[in-house]
Design an enzyme around this catalytic site. Structure first.
Site, PDB file in Angstrom:
ATOM      1  N   HIS A 327      11.009  39.463 -19.863  1.00 19.30           N
ATOM      2  CA  HIS A 327      12.358  39.286 -19.320  1.00 19.30           C
ATOM      3  C   HIS A 327      12.859  40.559 -18.665  1.00 19.30           C
ATOM      4  O   HIS A 327      13.598  40.509 -17.671  1.00 19.30           O
ATOM      5  CB  HIS A 327      13.314  38.852 -20.436  1.00 19.30           C
ATOM      6  CG  HIS A 327      14.633  38.359 -19.940  1.00 19.30           C
ATOM      7  ND1 HIS A 327      15.784  39.121 -19.983  1.00 19.30           N
ATOM      8  CD2 HIS A 327      14.984  37.166 -19.389  1.00 19.30           C
ATOM      9  CE1 HIS A 327      16.783  38.419 -19.476  1.00 19.30           C
ATOM     10  NE2 HIS A 327      16.337  37.234 -19.112  1.00 19.30           N
ATOM     11  N   CYS A 328      12.451  41.705 -19.195  1.00 17.87           N
ATOM     12  CA  CYS A 328      12.949  42.994 -18.710  1.00 17.87           C
ATOM     13  C   CYS A 328      12.447  43.346 -17.313  1.00 17.87           C
ATOM     14  O   CYS A 328      13.031  44.205 -16.649  1.00 17.87           O
ATOM     15  CB  CYS A 328      12.531  44.114 -19.672  1.00 17.87           C
ATOM     16  SG  CYS A 328      12.948  43.822 -21.392  1.00 17.87           S
TER      17      CYS A 328
END
Length: 336
Positions: A327-328
């Site tokens: 997600h990052c």
């Protein structure tokens, strides 16, 4: 801000650069990072367009690792965590896409971080996407918030009220600015993030490794079953806070627990490996795999909470090794 499961125009990412996090040019560690980022991009481009920011000197390497369908966008970079340094895309009242450019200062001006170039990415990516850009005075990263698309935002105190990010800001002022930019009305505050996220290369508590909405009224939360692990008690507290919280529609949240991987340490230090740090797109979920017995169970939970989507697990150990997860390194641009 539309929820992540709303239709996407594209996914934006950044190609890892030589720096203090990844290592020098031609180092094995930088090569590992680039391969890990490419694995994620090459999965996503099978479902939706992927636009990869890349330093001009890295074009040849990027092209050799990435699927031909991944578009390279020439923008100067310091680092490769575009969820955090890039803009948050929103829709205006007429349904047109806009970009919110937060202030970015290297996760609270951390000593190892460089952000002379990345602090401009909120504006530059918005322009590259061809949308209007709105600048916020709040120091913020995309990993520091999650929305349900129905008026509720998840936050952590140690990020939003960090004196190295937003000195002098009160909780009320942070909420007011976020509600204005995101179109939310209710903030649910969690006290902290995972223990390892407060290490040298951590973010000091990003919410996107702790909890995320899967639909309005339902939240997925990281749990640590091992009573001897430093995250066991804090994550029990987080789950209880979520269970007793009310969203913008007046509902009590339905909490789905997602246990951590069984491997809790690397080289004697706690890790913040988390299955919560996954990415949703057009018909798919890219989840984190750790060559762990918990991978299969996590995939089953993700299939349950996101019915009808392909769940693809990608080895995320090298991404987490450098300080984040799937997600990052991704940022969605919603369809207008």
């Amino acid at each position: 801000m539309p929820p992540e499961w709303a239709p996407h125009e594209a996914t934006w990412m950044s190609f890892p650069t030589p720096n203090a996090t990844f290592g020098e040019e031609d180092s094995p560690s930088l090569a590992d990072a680039r391969k890990a980022w490419a694995r994620v991009a090459n999965v996503i481009v099978g479902y939706e367009p992927v636009k990869m920011l890349v330093n001009q000197a890295d074009h040849t390497t990027a092209r050799s690792l990435l699927d031909p369908g991944v578009e390279l966008v020439d923008i100067a970079l310091d680092d490769a965590w575009l969820r955090d340094s890039g803009p948050t895309f929103v829709l205006d009242q007429d349904g047109r896409t806009r970009a919110t450019a937060w202030r970015f200062n290297g996760w609270g001006a951390q000593s190892w971080a460089s952000w002379g170039r990345d602090r401009h990415l909120g504006t530059l990516v918005g322009r590259a996407a061809g949308v209007e850009v709105d600048r916020s005075p709040l120091t913020q990263e995309g990993g520091g918030l999650h929305v349900d698309g129905a008026g509720t935002v998840l936050l952590t105190e140690t990020v939003q009220l960090d004196p190295d990010r937003n000195p002098g800001w009160t909780r009320a002022e942070v909420e007011s600015e976020l509600h204005q930019r995101l179109g939310t009305a209710t903030a649910i505050w969690l006290p902290r993030g995972l223990t390892a996220d407060y290490d040298e290369f951590g973010t000091r508590g990003h919410v996107d490794v702790v909890a995320t909405f899967t639909q309005p009224g339902t939240v997925l939360v990281h749990t640590q079953p091992d009573p001897g692990h430093p995250d066991h008690a804090p994550m029990k507290d987080v789950a209880e806070i979520l269970r007793t919280s009310t969203d913008a529609q007046g509902r009590r949240l339905d909490v789905v627990e997602l246990p951590s991987p069984t491997v809790a340490e690397f080289e004697g230090r706690p890790v913040d490996h988390s299955y919560v740090n996954h990415y949703l797109g057009n018909g798919f979920v890219v989840g984190c795999a750790f060559d762990d017995p918990g991978d299969e169970k996590a995939a089953a939970v993700l299939s349950q909470v996101y019915p009808g989507r392909d769940v693809i697990l990608v080895d995320a150990r090298d991404i987490f090794r450098f300080g984040g997860g799937v997600h990052c390194i991704t940022q969605q641009q919603p369809k207008a």
